[in-house]
Design an enzyme around this catalytic site. Structure first.
Site, short mmCIF file in Angstrom:
data_model
loop_
_atom_site.label_atom_id
_atom_site.label_comp_id
_atom_site.label_asym_id
_atom_site.label_seq_id
_atom_site.Cartn_x
_atom_site.Cartn_y
_atom_site.Cartn_z
CB ILE A 297 -0.94 0.02 1.22
CG1 ILE A 297 -1.87 -1.20 1.19
CG2 ILE A 297 -1.75 1.30 1.26
CD1 ILE A 297 -2.78 -1.31 2.39
CD GLU B 161 3.38 -0.77 4.95
OE1 GLU B 161 4.28 0.04 4.68
OE2 GLU B 161 3.25 -1.27 6.09
#
Length: 670
Positions: free
Chosen positions: A538, A580
Site C-alpha cells: 500500500i 502493509e
C-alpha cells in the site's frame, strides 16, 4: 444517559463529523414541522388542538392532508374542510401519522434520484416496517402503537443522512460492495467508519427526538447492553427489529444490496411470536399499504399466505442458529456406558462419529443410525454419517432435509430440544418416513451447552421392532457426549485455522505462505515454470494512520484484502506478508497472465480509493506491485520473493500505483 452511553455517543459523534460535509445541526434533512410532530410522540398531554395548530401553520401540508382524507380511500360520508375536523373524524393518531409520512416523503423522496441508493425503494421499506410494527404492537397489546410506527418509519434514517450529506454517499458505498461475505453493517463501518444505525443515533440526538425513537434507530440491529439507558426500550426495539426482519425476507429491504438479515435471539426472548397471527398481520399490512399506494405509486408484492409460511420457516431457522434457550433434558448425574463414550476420545469427526454410531447400534440393536448435521447457510439437515455404511444407497445421496419443510414432531425435536419418536400412526405423510422406507424412527437432538449441533436418527426398518419410549432417556446422554466431542473438534479446527490466518484481514499469514511455497519448491520441478510471485504494498500507508487514525489504516488493509480475495482464482494463494504488504502466488500462469492479474488488482484498488477519497481525508488508496516470474536461476522460493520485493520497490521509485515485473518481459498489456 449512563457513562457507557456517553462514551459511545462521543465516539460516534466524532466518526460522524469526519464523514459528513457539515455539522449535523446544519443539515436540513427533516422539516422542522415534522420534528414537532415527532416530538408529540413523547408528549402525554398532546391534544387534538396541538396537532391541528401545527398542521395549519403549513398551508401546503394542510391542503394535502385535506385532499387525502377526502379521497376515496377513506370513504367519509361528508367532505372535510378543516384540519380540526379531520383530526376529530379520523383520530389524532391517523392524521399525525399521515402528516409525518407526507412531510418526510416530500423532503426525502420527491427530490428524485437515479443513483444506486433508490430512495423510492427505501421509502417503501420504511412504510412497510412502520405499518407492520404498529400492527404487531396492537396484536401484542403494547400500549403505544403510534410510537413504534414512528420508530419503524425512521429506523433507517442514518442511510438518508449518509446519502444526502456524506463526503462519500450511500450510493458510493453500494457501488463499492463486493462479494466479501461480510454483513452490511460490517461493510458500512469499513467504508464510512460509522454504521447507518450510529449515524441515525447522532441525528436523533441532535434533533432531540424522544429517547424511545432514538433507541429504535440506534439498536434495531443490535440490542443495547443491560447497563445502557436504552435497555428499558427493549420491547419497542424488538417489535421494529422483527418487522424489519419480516420485510427483508420478503424482498422489501431498504436497498437492493442488503445482505442476509439476522434475527437476534433477544427479539424472540422479548416478544411472544406465538401471540401473532402472521397471515392476518400480513394481510392487514397489505391493506395499509394499498391505501398509500395510490398516492405514492408504490407496487407491493402479494401472495400473503406464501409469505406467512416463509416467515414462520425462517423464524424457526433463526431460533436454531441463534441458540435461543429451550427446555432440554437434564444431563446431571447421568453417565453413558463406557462403550459409547470411548469413541469420543478423538478430535476427528470422521473418526469418532462413525464409531459412535456403530457403538449405538451394538448397544441398542438398531437396524441403522444416521448423524444429521446442520448447514445454516443452506438451511438444511445433512446426513453426514451413517451406520452401517450400506444403508444409504447412491440413489439416496446426498440425503438432505430442507429446514422449511420440517414439521410435526421433528420440528418439536429441534425447537424444544427433546428426543421424539415419529411413526406413521401419528404422521402418515412424513417425507422422511417415506424416503427411508420405514414406519418409525427416533430423533435425538445433539447438544452442547444447550446449543443444537445436529440430530441423531435411528430406526428398525428391517427387524420392525418397535421403538420404545423408554429408550429416549437412555440415548439422550449419549447424544450429549457426542455434542461435547463435536464441539471440541470444532474448537480444535478453529484454533488450527486461527494459527494460519491473519486476524485483521482474514487472509493466510506469513507462516502459511512459507509452508505453501516450501511445498511447491519441493515438488515436481516442471510445475515451477508456470509460477509467479507478487508483492503488493500500500502506497504511503503511514499517512493513513497519521492523518486518518489507525482505524482507517485497518480499514485500508481490509479493503485491499477483500479485493485480493475477490479477484484470485481457486488454487492460487494470497496472504498478508506483514505490515502493509501482501503476497500472491499464481500457478499455471505466464507473463501476460501474471501482469493481467496484477493490473486487475491495482486498478480495482485505485477505483475503490477514488470512491473513498473523502473517507480518507483526500489520501488516495493505491498500491505498488512487484512480480517475479520463475527462472531456473532461483534455487529457492526466497529468491523469488526477494526478486518480487525488488520489483515492488522499483515500482515505488518510478512513481507508485504501478506494476514492475522481473525479469522485465513483454506482456502485451503495456
Amino acid at each position: 444517559m449512563t457513562d457507557e452511553d456517553k462514551d459511545n455517543t462521543e465516539l460516534i459523534k466524532k466518526a460522524a463529523r469526519s464523514i459528513l460535509k457539515d455539522e449535523i445541526k446544519h443539515l436540513q434533512l427533516v422539516p422542522s414541522v415534522a420534528i414537532k410532530l415527532l416530538k408529540l410522540t413523547n408528549d402525554d398531554n398532546a391534544r387534538i388542538e396541538h396537532l391541528s395548530l401545527i398542521i395549519e401553520t403549513e398551508p401546503v401540508l394542510a391542503a394535502k392532508i385535506l385532499k387525502q382524507v377526502n379521497s376515496a380511500a377513506y370513504a367519509l360520508p361528508n367532505k372535510i374542510t378543516s384540519i380540526n375536523r379531520a383530526v376529530t373524524m379520523l383520530g389524532f393518531s391517523t392524521v399525525r401519522q399521515l402528516a409525518i409520512n407526507l412531510l418526510l416523503y416530500n423532503k426525502l423522496i420527491q427530490r428524485g434520484s437515479k443513483r444506486a441508493f433508490d430512495l423510492l425503494f427505501f421509502w417503501q421499506h420504511c412504510l412497510y416496517v412502520a405499518s407492520l410494527s404498529r400492527r404487531i404492537a396492537v396484536a401484542l397489546k403494547y400500549p403505544d402503537p403510534d410510537l413504534v410506527y414512528t420508530g419503524g418509519l425512521l429506523h433507517d434514517i442514518g442511510k438518508i443522512v449518509l446519502e444526502t450529506y456524506g463526503r462519500v454517499t450511500y450510493s458510493d458505498f453500494i457501488h463499492s460492495m463486493g462479494k466479501s461475505g461480510h454483513s452490511t453493517i460490517e461493510e458500512e463501518r469499513r467504508f464510512f467508519g460509522i454504521t447507518h444505525t450510529e449515524m441515525g443515533h447522532v441525528f436523533c440526538l441532535e434533533w432531540q427526538l424522544p429517547p424511545s425513537i432514538m433507541a429504535i434507530v440506534a439498536f434495531h440491529h443490535n440490542q443495547p447492553t443491560e447497563t445502557s439507558s436504552y435497555a428499558k426500550y427493549k420491547t419497542e426495539i424488538a417489535i421494529v427489529s422483527f418487522a424489519n426482519y419480516i420485510a427483508w425476507i420478503q424482498g422489501i429491504g431498504s436497498a437492493t444490496h442488503d445482505s442476509h438479515s439476522k434475527l437476534q435471539s433477544a427479539v424472540l426472548e422479548t416478544i411472544n411470536i406465538d401471540q401473532l397471527d402472521l397471515e392476518a398481520l400480513l394481510q392487514q399490512v397489505d391493506q395499509d399499504m394499498k391505501i398509500t399506494r395510490e398516492f405514492y405509486d408504490i407496487q407491493l408484492p402479494g401472495l400473503t399466505t406464501l409469505r406467512a409460511t416463509l416467515v414462520k420457516a425462517t423464524i424457526n431457522l433463526s431460533q436454531i442458529s441463534e441458540d435461543k434457550p429451550f427446555s432440554a433434558v437434564d444431563m446431571s448425574g447421568r453417565k453413558p456406558s463406557s462403550c459409547l463414550t470411548a469413541p469420543h476420545h478423538s478430535l476427528n469427526p470422521d473418526d469418532f462419529i462413525p464409531r459412535t454410531l456403530e457403538a449405538i447400534q451394538d448397544e441398542f440393536c438398531f437396524d441403522r443410525s444416521i448423524m444429521f448435521t446442520i448447514d445454516p447457510k443452506r438451511r438444511c439437515l445433512i446426513a453426514s454419517y451413517w451406520w452401517p455404511t450400506s444403508i444409504l444407497p447412491t440413489a439416496l445421496q446426498p440425503f438432505e432435509i430442507d429446514m422449511s419443510g420440517i414439521s410435526g414432531l421433528l420440528l418439536t425435536c429441534l425447537r424444544e430440544k427433546k428426543a421424539v419418536i415419529v411413526n406413521t400412526a401419528i404422521e402418515r405423510d412424513n417425507p422422511i418416513l417415506q424416503r427411508l422406507n420405514t414406519s418409525e424412527f427416533i430423533a435425538v437432538p445433539v447438544l452442547h451447552h444447550n446449543r443444537l449441533s445436529g440430530v441423531l436418527y435411528a430406526d428398525n426398518s428391517q427387524s420392525k421392532k418397535p421403538m420404545r419410549e423408554s429408550l429416549l432417556p437412555e440415548i439422550m446422554p449419549i447424544a450429549y457426549e457426542l455434542g461435547i466431542a463435536m464441539f471440541n473438534a470444532k474448537q480444535y479446527d478453529q484454533q488450527k485455522k486461527h494459527a494460519q490466518i491473519d486476524h485483521l484481514t482474514q487472509l493466510f499469514n506469513k507462516r502459511m505462505l512459507t509452508n505453501f511455497l516450501t511445498e511447491i519448491f519441493q515438488g515436481d520441478e516442471s510445475k515451477l515454470t508456470n509460477i509467479a510471485i507478487g508483492f503488493v504494498d500500500i502506497d504511503k500507508f503511514k499517512l493513513f494512520n497519521d492523518t486518518c487514525g489507525h482505524q482507517a489504516g485497518d480499514d485500508a488493509l481490509k479493503i485491499v484484502a477483500d479485493i485480493l480475495r475477490s479477484l484470485t482464482r481457486p488454487g492460487d494463494f494470497i496472504g498478508r506478508y506483514g505490515g502493509e504488504e501482501f503476497l500472491f502466488v499464481l500457478r499455471n500462469t505466464d507473463a501476460k497472465g501474471a501482469y493481467g492479474y496484477a493490473e486487475r488488482i491495482r486498478s480495482e484498488i485505485e477505483r475503490r480509493g477514488k470512491l473513498m477519497n473523502q473517507r480518507f481525508h483526500g489520501h488516495l488508496l493505491t498500491v505498488s506491485i512487484g512480480v517475479s516470474l520463475y527462472s531456473a536461476d532461483y534455487t529457492n522460493y526466497t529468491d523469488m520473493i526477494e526478486a518480487a520485493d525488488q520489483a515492488m520497490y522499483q515500482a515505488k521509485e518510478e512513481g507508485r500505483n504501478r506494476i514492475v515485473m522481473l525479469p522485465d518481459v513483454e506482456t502485451g498489456n503495456k
